[in-house]
Design an enzyme around this catalytic site. Structure first.
Site, mmCIF file in Angstrom:
data_model
loop_
_atom_site.group_PDB
_atom_site.id
_atom_site.type_symbol
_atom_site.label_atom_id
_atom_site.label_comp_id
_atom_site.label_asym_id
_atom_site.label_seq_id
_atom_site.Cartn_x
_atom_site.Cartn_y
_atom_site.Cartn_z
ATOM 1 N N ASP A 137 0.800 -1.222 0.000
ATOM 2 C CA ASP A 137 0.000 0.000 0.000
ATOM 3 C C ASP A 137 0.830 1.267 0.000
ATOM 4 O O ASP A 137 0.462 2.273 -0.605
ATOM 5 C CB ASP A 137 -0.930 0.017 1.221
ATOM 6 N N ASP B 117 5.621 0.276 3.375
ATOM 7 C CA ASP B 117 5.888 -0.962 4.107
ATOM 8 C C ASP B 117 5.752 -2.164 3.177
ATOM 9 O O ASP B 117 5.688 -2.016 1.964
ATOM 10 C CB ASP B 117 4.952 -1.080 5.317
ATOM 11 N N TYR C 172 -5.668 0.469 9.001
ATOM 12 C CA TYR C 172 -6.795 0.713 8.097
ATOM 13 C C TYR C 172 -8.091 0.282 8.750
ATOM 14 O O TYR C 172 -8.843 -0.539 8.209
ATOM 15 C CB TYR C 172 -6.576 -0.001 6.754
ATOM 16 N N GLU D 21 5.553 9.775 3.431
ATOM 17 C CA GLU D 21 5.240 8.453 2.896
ATOM 18 C C GLU D 21 4.311 8.543 1.694
ATOM 19 O O GLU D 21 3.279 9.219 1.742
ATOM 20 C CB GLU D 21 4.593 7.583 3.977
#
Length: 480
Positions: free
Chosen positions: A93, A96, A244, A457
């Protein structure tokens, strides 16, 4: 208009099904792009190509021979084996090495919607966008292969985040999480169905067999999510939260007319824009209220409109929703502005803000300002897209980008060793071309620190809606 107990996440799928079953052809929906060849300092076509290329850097699985982001190699080749299923492929995603099904599905939906609306002007980039979509849908088909079951995550996020290692080296548990009739997850099921249904439109002409498989699976997954209702955050809380969680839930939220945030967890505005299309273009009279709902969203973005009390822009002009990955809301909102402008143009009408007429061109002007800010027209003169322009983030929060590639450092880099790099000030050795980071704070400041995941990120769901917006501007400025 009273809605059924279905959530707006389920309405998202219904909207795409409405599009797919409509007598209006895609050629018609793509017919309202006018070129305005005038000067712009930005190469939107280059930004478009890079925004799509970024997805190659997020790939999991066996990489194909035509992989352009060559510093990435195969990873996650045994994913799913602990449950005796094949879950190889898909996307990581963000920075990571976990595959989260909820944001991956939303990413797929937005990539597909970008192509549905603006694919007709993408030219050579259309095939690249389709490849990015298919990398996701091939995985989602695997994740939904068993009846009344969806595999919604691969990897233990807590243990993964305790390491800083390349996906090619990862040795953290590849935990497989699923929802089923005993452990439902209506919101992630609905988003997965929406992803498959919208992608079916993308491949309807170029690969009709694949398109039929996607829509057939979408309907089955939709029915599963509707029949067995519940939030996946309940049963899987220890694994999916706080990463999430489904904060908005799956229940009917139809009364929240002024909820103007659009992202992976909240589909209200996107659903209303789509349903307004059914009223504006497809003449579905029963959905007339969604034009008003869509207008309310538009009015919230107009700085001097009567209903703009909740809108906030930075001093430099960037839409600002929150400090954590704010750019995701910039790109998703910009896409909706351009899409709604397209619908209004097709219907020869405007948005209504308490009696004030807001033309489609006003919406496009607002959208362009956001895109131009992202590409460098901001107080720091920084492009927030890696690899675009001469001044862009050098230390993004991304494991694969920040650590030496396999080609440069064949030996394994274990879990804790990578943190020396994570905390260093050295630029990332591997340029993740096209990655858009979380962006500046409310004062237009950006520290470019690798440890600052909120601002540094990138993620797939930042880029996905940006693809459509960049395609529109590249075409309208005569670059495509």
């Amino acid at each position: 208009m009273a809605l059924s107990p279905l959530s707006f996440k389920l309405i998202t799928l219904i909207s795409f099904l409405l599009l797919s079953l409509s007598k209006a052809s895609l050629a018609t929906t793509l017919g309202h792009h006018r070129r305005h060849p005038r000067y712009t300092p930005h190469n939107y076509r280059d930004a478009l190509a890079k925004s799509i290329l970024f997805f190659q850097g997020q790939r999991s699985g066996k990489l194909p021979p035509n992989q352009k982001m060559a510093w990435r190699k195969d990873s996650g080749l045994s994913d799913g084996s602990s449950m005796n299923v094949d879950l190889v492929g898909g996307y990581y995603d963000a920075g990571d090495n976990v595959k989260f099904g909820f944001p991956m599905a939303f990413t797929t939906t937005m990539l597909s919607w970008s192509v549905v609306e603006f694919g007709g002007v993408m030219k050579n980039e259309l095939n690249n966008a389709k490849q990015a979509i298919r990398w996701a849908t091939d995985y989602l088909l695997k994740a939904t292969a068993l009846p009344d079951t969806i595999f919604v995550q691969v990897g233990d996020a807590n243990k993964d985040h305790a390491c800083w290692e390349r996906p090619e080296d990862m040795d953290t548990p590849r935990t497989v999480l699923k929802i089923d009739k005993n452990n439902p997850g209506s919101e992630v099921a609905a988003e997965t169905a929406a992803a498959l249904a919208s992608a079916s439109l993308v491949f309807k002409k170029s690969d009709p067999t694949y398109s039929k498989l996607l829509i057939k699976t979408a309907i089955r997954v939709f029915e599963f999510g509707d029949k067995y209702r519940g939030s996946y955050s309940n049963g899987l809380n220890n694994f999916v939260c706080p990463f999430y969680c489904s904060f908005s839930g799956y229940q009917n939220l139809g009364g929240v007319e002024f909820d103007n945030t659009f992202g992976w967890d909240n589909k209200h505005v996107g659903a209303r824009i789509l349903l307004s299309k059914a009223f504006l273009i497809q003449n579905v009279k029963s959905l007339y209220e969604y034009k008003d709902h869509a207008d309310n969203f538009i009015c919230s973005l107009i700085p001097d409109a009567p209903s703009s009390s909740s809108v906030h822009y930075t001093p430099g002009g960037l839409l600002f929703k929150m400090g954590d990955s704010n750019m995701q809301y910039v790109t998703s909102t910009t896409f909706l502005l351009l899409t709604y402008a397209k619908y209004l143009t097709s219907a020869h009408t405007t948005a209504n803000c308490n009696g004030r007429s807001i033309t489609p061109n006003i919406l496009r002007t607002i959208a362009k300002k956001q895109i131009d800010y992202l590409l460098g027209e901001n107080p720091l003169k920084m492009s927030y897209m890696v690899g675009y322009g001469s001044h862009y983030p050098q230390r993004i929060h991304h494991r694969a980008s920040s650590l030496p590639s396999i080609a440069e450092h064949p030996a394994k880099i274990d879990c804790s060793s990578g943190f020396f790099v994570m905390h260093s000030n050295s630029p990332n050795p591997n340029v993740l071309i096209g990655a858009v980071v979380g962006g500046p704070d409310q004062n237009d400041e950006f520290p470019d620190e690798r440890s600052d995941f909120e601002q540094s990120e990138p993620s797939t769901y930042i880029n996905a809606p940006l693809v459509g917006s960049l395609a529109y501007f590249a075409h309208s400025f005569g670059q495509l």
